[in-house]
Write an enzyme that holds these catalytic residues in place. Structure first.
Site, PDB file in Angstrom:
ATOM      1  CG  ASP A  33      34.144  31.336 -16.738  1.00 12.89           C
ATOM      2  OD1 ASP A  33      34.450  30.157 -16.990  1.00 12.89           O
ATOM      3  OD2 ASP A  33      32.985  31.752 -16.839  1.00 12.89           O
ATOM      4  CG  HIS A  34      31.747  30.212 -13.451  1.00 12.96           C
ATOM      5  ND1 HIS A  34      30.398  30.014 -13.298  1.00 12.96           N
ATOM      6  CD2 HIS A  34      32.089  29.621 -14.618  1.00 12.96           C
ATOM      7  CE1 HIS A  34      29.947  29.302 -14.322  1.00 12.96           C
ATOM      8  NE2 HIS A  34      30.948  29.064 -15.143  1.00 12.96           N
ATOM      9  CG  ASP A  55      27.809  31.183 -11.359  1.00 12.95           C
ATOM     10  OD1 ASP A  55      26.598  31.246 -11.077  1.00 12.95           O
ATOM     11  OD2 ASP A  55      28.386  30.114 -11.643  1.00 12.95           O
ATOM     12  N   GLY A 158      29.347  24.719 -20.174  1.00 11.58           N
ATOM     13  CA  GLY A 158      29.338  23.267 -20.159  1.00 11.58           C
ATOM     14  C   GLY A 158      29.224  22.662 -21.531  1.00 11.58           C
TER      15      GLY A 158
END
Length: 171
Positions: A33-34, A55, A158
């Protein structure tokens, strides 16, 4: 998603997860993730991750496209899926002042998907990472417009504190 502090941890942890997943009775995906750097994305791929999130949302558009496209080329050659972010999902503590600053533009999302070849796209439609300062207000019209223009799954980051009704409506 698991927070990894050092790149050597990424390789160790990814290898460990891969072994656990091989023993699972159900299909399991391991997602970075990211992924903040090219090196971390490549390390995750080498460690056995089956999906990477690249990202580059804080970079200028052209640079975001170039970096994501390069990692898509590598990942797809190995059967690994790629998620990227266009627009920027900010932090909850900045929500009141920054909510509208980096929303995903629908037409640009279409161009981005075509230019990069990503498998799924994280979009900025009014969600934020972490606890919100203010009330979450999602731009469902923007989400619908993006969905009409791109033929891949969309991702919301988010979601914590966004509210079950908002999440259900976004789905």
């Amino acid at each position: 998603d698991v927070a990894v502090q050092h790149t050597s941890d990424l390789v160790f942890f990814g290898g460990y997860l891969t072994k656990l997943c091989e023993q699972a009775a159900v299909p399991v995906a391991i997602n970075l993730d990211h992924g903040a750097t090219f090196e971390d994305a490549v390390r995750a791929i080498r460690a056995g991750f089956t999906s990477i999130m690249v990202d580059r949302s804080t970079l200028p558009y052209e640079e975001n496209v170039a970096q994501v496209k390069e990692l898509v080329h590598i990942a797809h050659a190995l059967g690994i899926s790629v998620e990227a972010e266009l627009g920027h999902v900010g932090s909850g503590f900045e929500y009141r002042s920054r909510r509208d600053a980096s929303m995903t533009a629908p037409a640009q999302a279409k161009d981005y998907v075509e230019a990069t070849g990503v498998d799924c796209l994280a979009v900025a439609i009014g969600t934020a990472h972490g606890a919100y300062i203010g009330t979450p207000k999602l731009d469902f019209e923007r989400l619908a417009d993006i969905k009409k223009l791109v033929g891949i799954p969309l991702v919301l980051h988010g979601g914590s504190g966004t509210g079950d009704d908002n999440i259900a409506k976004a789905c």
